[in-house]
Design an enzyme around this catalytic site. Structure first.
Site, PDB file in Angstrom:
ATOM      1  N   SER A  83       0.745  -1.110   0.136  1.00 41.31           N
ATOM      2  CA  SER A  83      -0.074   0.003   0.031  1.00 41.31           C
ATOM      3  C   SER A  83       0.687   1.243   0.101  1.00 41.31           C
ATOM      4  O   SER A  83       1.577   1.530  -0.916  1.00 41.31           O
ATOM      5  CB  SER A  83      -0.921  -0.358   0.938  1.00 41.31           C
ATOM      6  OG  SER A  83      -1.928   1.055   1.170  1.00 41.31           O
TER       7      SER A  83
ATOM      8  N   HIS B 179      -2.709  -1.700  -3.949  1.00 40.26           N
ATOM      9  CA  HIS B 179      -4.367  -1.652  -4.055  1.00 40.26           C
ATOM     10  C   HIS B 179      -5.041  -0.311  -4.030  1.00 40.26           C
ATOM     11  O   HIS B 179      -4.138   0.769  -3.946  1.00 40.26           O
ATOM     12  CB  HIS B 179      -4.626  -2.702  -2.887  1.00 40.26           C
ATOM     13  CG  HIS B 179      -4.706  -1.795  -1.430  1.00 40.26           C
ATOM     14  ND1 HIS B 179      -5.261  -2.369  -0.352  1.00 40.26           N
ATOM     15  CD2 HIS B 179      -3.693  -0.920  -1.023  1.00 40.26           C
ATOM     16  CE1 HIS B 179      -5.002  -1.680   0.700  1.00 40.26           C
ATOM     17  NE2 HIS B 179      -4.071  -0.751   0.310  1.00 40.26           N
TER      18      HIS B 179
END
Length: 200
Positions: free
Chosen positions: A102, A127
């Protein structure tokens, strides 16, 4: 009882003036090494930023190594670290040990070109930006607009540092997207896999 995660190893350094005890992170900082080994939040970002600024002031021409083992975290805290990395004069080399996920993936790829690394068994993960909101419908709408704005910032950073087209970044980060170290090299998130030099 002392919790293992609250134990910081101490290192004794001897010199002509005697012995001195350092916590391990202070000793690494002396070698211009910063370790990001937790979830990213405001407190962690403040510590990393303070270390970056200190090392910039101490020697603006000497590289800094940022070791990353982090599941990501708060976007605003991560962007504060990213902006500081881009602002300071020393080149920041990034090294993924374990996992960069992330927001930590954004920091990993934002290292100096040619100086972004991962260890052989590292995992890199991208993501969509995540967030939550509750309250009145108008408040939820405002929060949703803000998370979309932050997501655009992150995607533009990934485009800039990987060289991938925006369409690919949008497609790949739409759901959880995992890469091993070799795939991360091919994607442009890192430049090289760090290996132990072979003995001659």
């Amino acid at each position: 009882m002392i919790s293992p995660e609250n134990v910081v190893p101490m290192v004794i350094e001897s010199s002509a003036r005697g012995e001195r005890a350092f916590d391990i992170y202070s000793l690494l900082l002396k070698e211009r090494i910063i370790f990001l080994g937790s979830q990213i939040n405001d407190q962690v970002a403040n510590l990393v930023i303070a270390q970056l600024l200190f090392l910039d002031r101490e020697d603006p021409d000497k590289d800094i190594s940022l070791y990353i083992h982090s599941p990501g975290g708060v976007i605003s805290a991560g962007l504060a670290m990213y902006d500081t990395m881009q602002l300071i004069r020393p080149k920041v080399s990034t090294i993924c040990v374990g996992v960069a996920a992330s927001m930590a993936t954004v920091l990993l790829c934002a290292g100096a070109k040619g100086k972004r690394y991962a260890l052989p068994n590292a995992t890199i993960h991208m993501h969509q930006a995540m967030g939550g909101a509750q309250g009145q419908a108008s408040d939820i709408e405002i929060a949703a607009r803000e998370i979309m704005r932050q997501q655009d910032i992150l995607r533009n950073i990934l485009v800039k540092h990987t060289g991938q087209p925006m369409e690919k970044i949008i497609h790949d980060s739409d759901r959880d997207y995992y890469l091993n170290a070799q795939q991360a090299v091919e994607y442009g998130l890192i430049d090289e896999i760090l290996q132990k030099p072979e003995n001659k």
